[in-house]
Write an enzyme that holds these catalytic residues in place. Structure first.
Site, mmCIF file in Angstrom:
data_model
loop_
_atom_site.group_PDB
_atom_site.id
_atom_site.type_symbol
_atom_site.label_atom_id
_atom_site.label_comp_id
_atom_site.label_asym_id
_atom_site.label_seq_id
_atom_site.Cartn_x
_atom_site.Cartn_y
_atom_site.Cartn_z
ATOM 1 N N LYS A 30 22.341 1.033 11.453
ATOM 2 C CA LYS A 30 23.054 2.284 11.687
ATOM 3 C C LYS A 30 23.623 2.811 10.377
ATOM 4 O O LYS A 30 24.332 2.106 9.669
ATOM 5 C CB LYS A 30 24.186 2.062 12.695
ATOM 6 N N ASP A 85 37.279 3.270 25.154
ATOM 7 C CA ASP A 85 36.136 4.190 25.205
ATOM 8 C C ASP A 85 34.990 3.564 25.999
ATOM 9 O O ASP A 85 33.834 3.615 25.577
ATOM 10 C CB ASP A 85 35.685 4.544 23.784
#
Length: 470
Positions: free
Chosen positions: A42, A137
């Site tokens: 990433k 989250d």
């Protein structure tokens, strides 16, 4: 695809496929030349563009360093600086899919898969909560899956230490999720109503939303705005009392709820149809307005819906509170976060401030051992497979004999935590007198492959057709 990658990254990885690209970054499936493993690489664009993004990047790395050895938390293998000093590269373990895309595909998940997924999520959240940390989250796109239906919890950018939140001065509102582009569909009422303080109940609410979404195949509360989100919730869940509303400590809650238009209610049991009674019961007990009345993660693990997978020896906890190494209740400068992260890259590890609990957590962890070593689980999924094999042969009517009251769940949770004890040599024994060494020997038996075959849903998931989301 490769033009966006620094030369020193090319020297370390063979990029095989771009998995996704967004405003904040890009993810590749890559081959690590050194470890010879497939990873998810990433690249975060402008990770230090402003103090808010810098703090989020820092939090994610720090918390993953601490929690990543749990079998149901995504592992962060390495961190790499970018040549421009603005971007950063993170190498994660590779997972084939995320729960959001699996749900979108339709009838891929069977009931047993949903139960197995929820049990693993409860294990991961129990681990975080034992360190006094909130994820904040939780949503399907942050729940990663592989072909064996193993779960890895990802994206710790909004995670917060409860202890650091308690450092806020009395009367000062804690930071909410509006500082980030967070999905409101999984937010709890107290966050939507700007509560002054919030608890582990915010994660439990999100878990209830995730379970409901798996059961009905779509988001339960797809609000178009904060007010619309609150309206959808209040038209579905049980009506809170005045004491419940006051308990969240919001100056706005009472007035907002009073002014809300009255619409016909549609209870959860009318929305979640064609599902097990235990599944509906769990959703109802998680989606309660008052945070203190929601099931705790310990109670969830012994709830009839997932109890077949419950195994205390496979559900580690921490015996210390987790703090990031920089103050989290204030926002520092970009340079502070970047410099500390670069120091950590150079050192190859992060330091956490650890506050030992006066009372050791369950299962008798030895304080002299390294905390992360205590938390490691070996062959977790093998025991889960054994559990599934046993329970699938049980009479289906057994589940009806469970008392689903909150009091009974608390008793089961307490009972489960007392099932293990130490022998005279300090080795853990379960209720049957088995030690980890004897259990480990059995785990290596030739039955392993056959047991895994009973839960392996690779023919159902078709992971190569799904898109991973890191």
């Amino acid at each position: 695809m490769t033009d966006d990658v620094d030369t020193h990254i090319h020297e370390k990885f063979d990029l095989q496929k771009r998995l996704g690209k967004g405003a904040y970054g890009i993810v590749w499936k890559a081959y690590d030349k050194r470890s010879r493993e497939t990873v998810a690489l990433k690249k975060i664009f402008d990770a230090f563009r402003n103090p808010t993004d810098s703090q989020r990047t820092f939090r994610e790395v720090m918390f993953l360093q601490e929690f990543g050895k749990h079998p149901n938390v995504i592992k962060l293998y390495n961190i790499f600086r970018a040549d421009n000093d603005r971007d950063i590269y993170l190498a994660f373990e590779f997972m084939e899919a995320d729960l959001h895309n699996v749900i979108k595909k339709g009838s891929i998940l069977k009931d047993v898969h949903k139960q197995y997924i929820m049990c693993q999520l409860f294990r991961a959240i129990r681990f975080l909560h034992s360190g006094n940390v909130l994820h904040r989250d939780l949503k399907p796109s942050n729940v990663l899956l592989d072909a064996d239906c193993r779960v890895k919890l990802a994206d710790f950018g909004l995670a917060r230490s409860l202890s650091s939140l308690e450092d806020y001065p009395e009367g000062q509102k804690m930071p909410d999720l509006t500082e980030y582009v967070a999905t409101r569909w999984y937010r709890s009422p107290e966050i939507l109503l700007a509560a002054k303080r919030y608890t582990k109940g915010v994660d439990m609410w999100s878990l209830g939303c995730i379970l409901a979404e798996m059961l009905i195949g779509r988001a339960l509360f797809p609000g178009s705005s904060t007010i619309n989100q609150i309206e959808r919730i209040m038209n579905t869940i049980a009506k809170p009392s005045r004491a419940d509303i006051a308990s969240i400590g919001s100056h706005y809650a009472a007035s907002v709820l009073e002014k809300m238009p009255q619409r016909p209610r549609k209870p959860l049991d009318l929305i979640i149809t064609q599902s097990q009674t235990a599944a509906i019961d769990m959703v109802q007990r998680l989606l309660i307005f008052a945070p203190q009345k929601r099931l705790t993660v310990e109670q969830c693990l012994v709830h009839p819906y997932v109890v077949q997978f419950h195994n205390p020896s496979e559900e580690p906890v921490l015996n210390y509170e987790v703090y990031p190494p920089l103050p989290d209740h204030i926002q520092l400068s970009i340079d502070d976060y970047r410099d500390r992260l670069y120091e950590m890259i150079d050192e190859k590890k992060a330091s956490f401030k650890r506050i030992q609990h006066e009372k050791i957590r369950p299962y008798g962890e030895d304080k002299s051992r390294a905390p992360i070593a205590q938390a490691e689980c070996s062959d977790t999924d093998y025991d889960t497979a054994r559990s599934l094999q046993r329970t699938t042969s049980m009479d289906k009517n057994n589940s009806s004999s469970h008392d689903s009251s909150s009091g009974t769940l608390r008793e089961r949770a307490a009972s489960a935590e007392s099932r293990t004890s130490k022998d005279s040599n300090g080795e853990m024994r379960n209720g049957n007198g088995n030690t980890p060494s004897s259990i480990k020997q059995r785990r290596r038996s030739v039955e392993r492959a056959r047991l895994f075959a009973n839960i392996k849903p690779s023919k159902i998931l078709h992971p190569h057709k799904l898109i991973s989301n890191y």
